[in-house]
Structures are given as C-alpha cells and as structure tokens.
Design an enzyme around this catalytic site. Structure first.
Site, PDB file in Angstrom:
ATOM      1  N   LYS A   8      15.054  -5.609 -15.036  1.00 30.83           N
ATOM      2  CA  LYS A   8      14.613  -4.549 -15.960  1.00 30.83           C
ATOM      3  C   LYS A   8      14.554  -3.232 -15.180  1.00 30.83           C
ATOM      4  O   LYS A   8      13.605  -2.946 -14.453  1.00 30.83           O
ATOM      5  CB  LYS A   8      13.268  -4.949 -16.556  1.00 30.83           C
ATOM      6  CG  LYS A   8      12.306  -3.852 -16.958  1.00 30.83           C
ATOM      7  CD  LYS A   8      12.699  -3.031 -18.149  1.00 30.83           C
ATOM      8  CE  LYS A   8      11.716  -1.890 -18.362  1.00 30.83           C
ATOM      9  NZ  LYS A   8      12.207  -0.615 -17.817  1.00 30.83           N
ATOM     10  N   GLY A  53       6.701  -0.283  -8.321  1.00 32.54           N
ATOM     11  CA  GLY A  53       6.391   0.891  -9.131  1.00 32.54           C
ATOM     12  C   GLY A  53       5.007   1.401  -8.814  1.00 32.54           C
ATOM     13  O   GLY A  53       4.508   1.223  -7.697  1.00 32.54           O
ATOM     14  N   SER A  54       4.384   1.990  -9.801  1.00 30.97           N
ATOM     15  CA  SER A  54       3.082   2.617  -9.572  1.00 30.97           C
ATOM     16  C   SER A  54       1.979   1.566  -9.493  1.00 30.97           C
ATOM     17  O   SER A  54       2.087   0.485 -10.071  1.00 30.97           O
ATOM     18  CB  SER A  54       2.776   3.594 -10.703  1.00 30.97           C
ATOM     19  OG  SER A  54       2.697   2.889 -11.927  1.00 30.97           O
ATOM     20  N   GLY A  97       1.443  -1.594 -11.901  1.00 22.77           N
ATOM     21  CA  GLY A  97       1.410  -2.842 -11.136  1.00 22.77           C
ATOM     22  C   GLY A  97       0.200  -3.688 -11.522  1.00 22.77           C
ATOM     23  O   GLY A  97       0.292  -4.914 -11.659  1.00 22.77           O
ATOM     24  N   GLU A 152       5.011  -4.339  -5.226  1.00 23.28           N
ATOM     25  CA  GLU A 152       5.210  -3.335  -4.176  1.00 23.28           C
ATOM     26  C   GLU A 152       4.899  -2.001  -4.834  1.00 23.28           C
ATOM     27  O   GLU A 152       5.633  -1.554  -5.711  1.00 23.28           O
ATOM     28  CB  GLU A 152       6.652  -3.417  -3.647  1.00 23.28           C
ATOM     29  CG  GLU A 152       6.810  -2.759  -2.297  1.00 23.28           C
ATOM     30  CD  GLU A 152       7.216  -1.321  -2.423  1.00 23.28           C
ATOM     31  OE1 GLU A 152       6.313  -0.446  -2.364  1.00 23.28           O
ATOM     32  OE2 GLU A 152       8.405  -1.053  -2.589  1.00 23.28           O
ATOM     33  N   CYS A 205       8.365   5.337  -1.743  1.00 23.63           N
ATOM     34  CA  CYS A 205       6.994   4.802  -1.673  1.00 23.63           C
ATOM     35  C   CYS A 205       6.447   4.864  -0.262  1.00 23.63           C
ATOM     36  O   CYS A 205       5.249   5.016  -0.062  1.00 23.63           O
ATOM     37  CB  CYS A 205       6.942   3.388  -2.241  1.00 23.63           C
ATOM     38  SG  CYS A 205       8.229   2.332  -1.605  1.00 23.63           S
ATOM     39  N   GLU A 251      -0.874   9.790  -4.799  1.00 19.65           N
ATOM     40  CA  GLU A 251       0.554   9.784  -4.489  1.00 19.65           C
ATOM     41  C   GLU A 251       1.249  10.832  -5.359  1.00 19.65           C
ATOM     42  O   GLU A 251       1.237  10.733  -6.585  1.00 19.65           O
ATOM     43  CB  GLU A 251       1.121   8.392  -4.798  1.00 19.65           C
ATOM     44  CG  GLU A 251       2.565   8.229  -4.398  1.00 19.65           C
ATOM     45  CD  GLU A 251       3.122   6.849  -4.733  1.00 19.65           C
ATOM     46  OE1 GLU A 251       2.820   6.339  -5.826  1.00 19.65           O
ATOM     47  OE2 GLU A 251       3.864   6.302  -3.912  1.00 19.65           O
TER      48      GLU A 251
HETATM   49  P1  NDP Z   1       6.043   2.889 -13.332  1.00 17.81           P
HETATM   50  O1  NDP Z   1       5.147   2.065 -12.511  1.00 17.81           O
HETATM   51  O2  NDP Z   1       5.600   3.334 -14.662  1.00 17.81           O
HETATM   52  O3  NDP Z   1       7.449   2.148 -13.546  1.00 17.81           O
HETATM   53  C1  NDP Z   1       7.988   1.144 -12.719  1.00 17.81           C
HETATM   54  C2  NDP Z   1       8.742   0.131 -13.573  1.00 17.81           C
HETATM   55  O4  NDP Z   1       7.814  -0.532 -14.434  1.00 17.81           O
HETATM   56  C3  NDP Z   1       9.776   0.753 -14.510  1.00 17.81           C
HETATM   57  O5  NDP Z   1      10.859  -0.132 -14.679  1.00 17.81           O
HETATM   58  C4  NDP Z   1       8.998   0.878 -15.804  1.00 17.81           C
HETATM   59  O6  NDP Z   1       9.821   0.965 -16.932  1.00 17.81           O
HETATM   60  C5  NDP Z   1       8.227  -0.425 -15.790  1.00 17.81           C
HETATM   61  N1  NDP Z   1       7.038  -0.438 -16.635  1.00 17.81           N
HETATM   62  C6  NDP Z   1       6.338   0.607 -17.121  1.00 17.81           C
HETATM   63  N2  NDP Z   1       5.304   0.157 -17.877  1.00 17.81           N
HETATM   64  C7  NDP Z   1       5.347  -1.188 -17.843  1.00 17.81           C
HETATM   65  C8  NDP Z   1       4.531  -2.219 -18.385  1.00 17.81           C
HETATM   66  N3  NDP Z   1       3.464  -1.950 -19.132  1.00 17.81           N
HETATM   67  N4  NDP Z   1       4.858  -3.505 -18.138  1.00 17.81           N
HETATM   68  C9  NDP Z   1       5.921  -3.811 -17.377  1.00 17.81           C
HETATM   69  N5  NDP Z   1       6.733  -2.874 -16.843  1.00 17.81           N
HETATM   70  C10 NDP Z   1       6.447  -1.578 -17.050  1.00 17.81           C
HETATM   71  O7  NDP Z   1       6.424   4.129 -12.475  1.00 17.81           O
HETATM   72  P2  NDP Z   1       6.955   5.521 -13.045  1.00 17.81           P
HETATM   73  O8  NDP Z   1       8.393   5.353 -13.103  1.00 17.81           O
HETATM   74  O9  NDP Z   1       6.336   5.975 -14.285  1.00 17.81           O
HETATM   75  O10 NDP Z   1       6.432   6.491 -11.912  1.00 17.81           O
HETATM   76  C11 NDP Z   1       5.081   6.928 -11.913  1.00 17.81           C
HETATM   77  C12 NDP Z   1       4.561   7.018 -10.533  1.00 17.81           C
HETATM   78  O11 NDP Z   1       4.644   5.737  -9.917  1.00 17.81           O
HETATM   79  C13 NDP Z   1       5.354   7.907  -9.617  1.00 17.81           C
HETATM   80  O12 NDP Z   1       5.017   9.232  -9.746  1.00 17.81           O
HETATM   81  C14 NDP Z   1       4.981   7.324  -8.289  1.00 17.81           C
HETATM   82  O13 NDP Z   1       3.737   7.825  -7.915  1.00 17.81           O
HETATM   83  C15 NDP Z   1       4.870   5.846  -8.548  1.00 17.81           C
HETATM   84  N6  NDP Z   1       6.091   5.106  -8.201  1.00 17.81           N
HETATM   85  C16 NDP Z   1       6.084   4.340  -7.095  1.00 17.81           C
HETATM   86  C17 NDP Z   1       7.230   3.671  -6.724  1.00 17.81           C
HETATM   87  C18 NDP Z   1       7.279   2.813  -5.524  1.00 17.81           C
HETATM   88  O14 NDP Z   1       8.351   2.589  -4.983  1.00 17.81           O
HETATM   89  N7  NDP Z   1       6.174   2.264  -5.076  1.00 17.81           N
HETATM   90  C19 NDP Z   1       8.468   3.793  -7.474  1.00 17.81           C
HETATM   91  C20 NDP Z   1       8.361   4.588  -8.670  1.00 17.81           C
HETATM   92  C21 NDP Z   1       7.205   5.215  -8.991  1.00 17.81           C
HETATM   93  P3  NDP Z   1      10.116   2.405 -17.602  1.00 17.81           P
HETATM   94  O15 NDP Z   1      10.656   3.269 -16.542  1.00 17.81           O
HETATM   95  O16 NDP Z   1      11.122   2.039 -18.620  1.00 17.81           O
HETATM   96  O17 NDP Z   1       8.817   2.889 -18.142  1.00 17.81           O
END
Ligand code: NDP
Length: 499
Positions: A197, A250-251, A255, A272, A306, A403
């Site tokens: 996804k 992700g965030s 997470g 992560e 990250c 962050e």
């Molecule tokens: P998110 O945590 O929202 O997104 C990461 C992934 O999770 C995407 O594929 C997203 O899909 C998906 N997702 C979102 N909501 C849900 C849910 N309820 N259940 C399951 N999956 C979900 O990160 P963002 O892209 O919004 O970024 C926001 C902040 O997160 C950034 O500003 C940064 O601070 C941090 N971040 C950290 C990362 C890392 O590598 N540790 C990477 C990216 C972001 P979709 O995009 O379709 O919403």
C-alpha cells in the site's frame, strides 16, 4: 533552467498515461466505485497521472487474493532456492528498468534524479540481491530437552521458521520505491505473500514494481498493489483479519493507529516511525567537515528522511564558525526540479508538506528562534522550501521536539560530552544519531549512552542491508534489514518428538 532537465523516457510518459487500477492476481483491476486520485508532480503542482482510490470492499478483494495465493502454496511452499532465484531475477529486471524507475520517482516524489538513481533505485537493487540470499538461509535450532514424563520417555525438539502469511506493507512517500522494496523482499524471501500500500502522494513506482515482479516470474497474486487513501484503504488493510503481519513506515501518530488495529487481531507488526535525530559535533572536527556532514545529514531528500539530522549540537568552541559556514552553504544551494541535474534543493512532496514545514518555521520564529538561512518558500510554482538553519532555539520548544520532515536544521551549542548526551536524549524519539569526533574515548563514552537504534560516527545517514535499522522510544517497534528482517516475516514453531 530548462536546458538542465533530463529528457523524460518514452516509457515513463506511457506509464503516466495509463489508467492504473489495483494490481490483483497479476491483473490491473478497477475499483467498485471507480473513484480516482490525482497524482502530481511536486516541481510544478501539475497532475501527471491518476490512480484507483480503493475502499474497504476493494481492500477485501486484494487481501483475499493474497490469502488465496498464500494458501495455494505456489510461493510459500516453493523451494527456497527457487524463491532466491526469482528474487535475483527481479533485481536484474529492476536494473534493466533503472532509469525508467528513477525518472518516475523523481517526477512523482520530487527528489533529485541523482538520488533516485543512486539510492531509490541503485541501493534498492543491492538490497534485493542481499535479501534474496536469505531465502535459502532460514534456519531453526535443535534443542536438548529434559521432559521427565512418562518415565523413560525420550524427546528431542527443534524449531522451524514458517512464513507468517499475508503481509501488509504500508509505505510512506519519502522513499516510495526503496521502502516498498524493504518490505517486499524479506517478506517474499520468507515465503509470504504481500499487499503493498503506497502513499496516496507517491503510488506510481509501487505500481510499476508490481508489474516488474510479474516480469521476473514471481507468480500472480503473490504481490498485490493497493492504491487508496490511508484513512480508508490503509485502515481497512491494517485491520483486515486475514493479514498476518503489518510492516509500516510513516508517522508515529499513524503508526500507533496501525499498531492498535493490529493488536485487535493479534496481527504481528513492526513500525518504523519518525525521528528527531541529533548530530553531535565535537570541537576537534574541522569546520568544513562539520558543515558537509550537516548538509548531507540535514538536507538530503529535502530533509524528508526519517533518519535525517535535524538537531545539531556543536561544541561551543566551533559553534559560530560552523553555523556561519552552514548558513552560507545553505543560502548558496540552487533550488529546482528533481529532473534538473544542477538543482541542489528540490521540491517537497506535496503542497500539504510544504505548508506544514513553513508552519514549523513560523512557529520557531514565534518561539524566539533566529533564522540564519532560508526560512521561506520561494515564490515559484511547485512545493519548494529554501534550506533553513535556525539558532537560539529553546530546547523545550516545538522546533526541537517535533519532527519537521523538511530542510530545517536547528543548531545549538554544548560545552561538555555529558551535556551533549543529555540534550541528544531529551526527545521522545530514538531513531538515529551521529557523533563527530576523532577522540576515541569520547566515541566510546558517548555511543553507548545515546538512546537511538543507529549511531553513526563521523557520518550521518548511510544505511546498509546488513545493518539492522529501527527505533527506540517513539521511533518504532522492531528492526528492518539483516537476518532479522526475514525472521520478522516468519512464525517460530517448536516441534517436540517423543521416541
Ligand atoms: P503517514 O504516517 O500518514 O503515512 C504513512 C503511510 O500510512 C501512507 O501509506 C499512508 O497512506 C498510510 N496511512 C495513513 N493513515 C493510515 C491509517 N489510518 N491506517 C493505515 N495506513 C494509513 O505519514 P504522512 O505521509 O502523512 O506524513 C506525515 C508525517 O509523518 C511527516 O511529516 C513526517 O513527520 C512523518 N513521516 C515519517 C516517515 C518515516 O520514514 N518515518 C515517512 C513519512 C512521513 P496515505 O498516504 O494514502 O494517507
């Protein structure tokens, strides 16, 4: 500026024009409601493609397909050597399409074509080859046991690792192809099937990866690709009872949501998450080296990493010189599209991320910080933010604690190693850190005290497939890379034989 743009390959343009569906059972499938999501080029803000917007019912279709593929045994019971061979073939196929993938990523994510070529694609292919080898090296243990009943009985026991089942690989937008591969390959090496996804912002390379997986001979249904909004499709995927393992990047906020959904079904999960990573520069480090390290650690991929260095702790004896040089270097960086080979700072991924980063800079100003470089979005199309350096930051304030995920560095002085350790650890996060010095005893003293999953010495950011990666504290649960990455996609079974 235009003369520096890389010419877009014909196959990239053709891929952008396609009516992308979900990848289910090796075929492109429409969603029930037929809704679409626009995909934009962050350098211009223009729509360059569209993808399918899956809802919960579509998610069920994708997971059911993955489950059928898993239980069929076509992959889970394939000979490990066959899995390894096909994953190595996939590496060759990716290599043959390397430029295409790199361009697609840069057009969709915004990053420099140099980074796409070297890291997003190049390093990812090395990761595929490294991880492919683990398919044939999964082992258990034999154990002597002392079970006393019935009298005279003898036992022997061993463990075996079995593929966990259907994996949900939820991928962010900062390194869309590479992080998809970080999840995909160990899951496949272990014998799992997977639903990938990608983020709504950056779904294109995952879709292309799904096609190339088929070209490599990996059976249809083993890898399915689900596009759709995180709040709908992501959530439905994370809470689906047929998903046996979630690997999420992700965030921290999302997470936790994913972790809660997983626990409800007792789905295994690894997270992560974010980081607010310290870089500690001791007084013996040459100013130029410190500046180069901070530029690399802080501004790579526009700081959307990250593990990026976002808090600089500089020994007071060098603080002014390093900050001055860093500010000058940041101000000299040329801003431009990722496809422009001379641009040094490229757009952020989305208008939303640009606004978020600018908001953090404003909050920093309001909280008393001083901007010594950048600090604004240039007046041009696309989602650019100038590389920014800020000082005079109170350690309790937002800019130090949260962050930002953009090209924003905060620099603070320290006097003693103890103070540097205390400040470095004064954060809810614990993903990565770096220590810069040639003083061996300082290194040996500081490294064990740092609460982070990775500590670099005299560098910041390099990762290797053989080196475990993951976070302490709010930066996550579990580790990716290395042998453990494959084991994370297995269940451990104890077998006890009486004889
Ligand atoms: P998110 O945590 O929202 O997104 C990461 C992934 O999770 C995407 O594929 C997203 O899909 C998906 N997702 C979102 N909501 C849900 C849910 N309820 N259940 C399951 N999956 C979900 O990160 P963002 O892209 O919004 O970024 C926001 C902040 O997160 C950034 O500003 C940064 O601070 C941090 N971040 C950290 C990362 C890392 O590598 N540790 C990477 C990216 C972001 P979709 O995009 O379709 O919403």
């Amino acid at each position: 500026m235009t003369q520096n743009l890389v010419p877009v390959l014909g196959e990239v343009n053709a891929f952008l024009q396609k009516q992308h569906g979900l990848l289910i059972d090796g075929k492109s499938a429409s969603t029930r409601a037929g809704k679409r999501i626009d995909v934009r080029n962050p350098a211009t803000g223009e729509v360059i493609s569209t993808v399918a917007d899956a809802d919960a019912q579509d998610v069920d279709d994708v997971v059911q397909a993955s489950h059928r593929a898993f239980t069929s045994g076509v992959w889970s019971k394939a000979r490990p050597a066959d899995r390894e061979r096909m994953l190595l073939k996939l590496a060759d196929v990716l290599e043959a399409h390397a430029e295409e993938l790199a361009q697609l990523e840069t057009l969709n994510q915004g990053k420099s074509i140099h980074i796409s070529r070297a890291i997003e694609v190049g390093a990812a292919i090395e990761y595929v080859r490294y991880m492919a080898g683990w398919a044939t090296k999964i082992t258990g243990e034999t154990m002597d046991v002392s079970i006393p009943v019935p009298e005279g009985a003898r036992y022997t026991a061993y463990t075996r690792r079995e593929p966990v089942g259907v994996v949900a690989g939820i991928v962010p937008w900062n390194f869309p192809l590479m992080i998809a591969i970080w999840k995909l390959i160990p899951a496949l090496a272990a014998g799992c099937t997977i639903v990938l996804k990608p983020s709504t912002e950056t779904p294109l390379t995952a879709l292309r990866l799904g096609e190339l997986v088929l070209e490599a001979g990996i059976p249809a249904g083993v890898v399915n690709v689900l596009t759709g909004r995180g709040s709908v499709a992501g959530q439905a995927l994370a809470s689906h009872p047929l998903v046996s393992k979630i690997s999420f990047t992700g965030s921290t906020e999302i997470g936790k949501t994913v972790g809660h959904a997983a626990v409800d079904n007792m789905t295994r999960f690894s997270l992560e998450l974010g980081g607010k990573n310290p870089m500690i520069i001791f007084g013996d480090v040459p100013v130029e080296k410190a500046i180069q390290g901070a530029m690399m650690g802080g501004f790579l991929n526009q700081g959307q990493v990250c593990a990026a260095a976002s808090r600089l702790y500089i020994h007071r004896s060098k603080f002014e010189q390093v900050v001055e040089g860093l500010a000058a270097a940041a101000d000299s960086m040329t801003v431009g599209a990722g496809m422009d080979v001379t641009a040094q700072i490229n757009p952020l991924v989305s208008a939303r991320q640009q606004q978020s980063v600018c908001k953090y800079i404003d909050i920093g100003r309001q909280e008393g910080a001083t901007v010594v470089a950048g600090g604004y979005a240039p007046d041009m199309p696309g989602y650019f933010v100038r590389p920014t350096v800020m000082i005079n930051v109170d350690h309790s304030k937002t800019l130090v604690r949260e962050e930002v995920f953009g090209p924003v560095l905060v620099a603070m002085p320290f006097d003693t190693p103890e103070e540097a350790i205390r400040l470095a650890n004064d954060t809810p996060y614990g993903l990565a850190a770096s220590v810069w010095t040639n003083d061996l005893s300082a290194v040996m003293h500081v490294v064990p005290e740092i609460q982070a999953g990775t500590v670099w010495v005299n560098s910041h950011i390099p990762l290797d497939p053989n080196m475990p990666f993951g976070g302490h504290k709010q930066s996550g649960v579990g580790r990716e890379f290395g042998r453990g990455a494959v084991e994370n996609f297995t269940e451990l079974k104890s077998v006890c034989i009486a004889y």
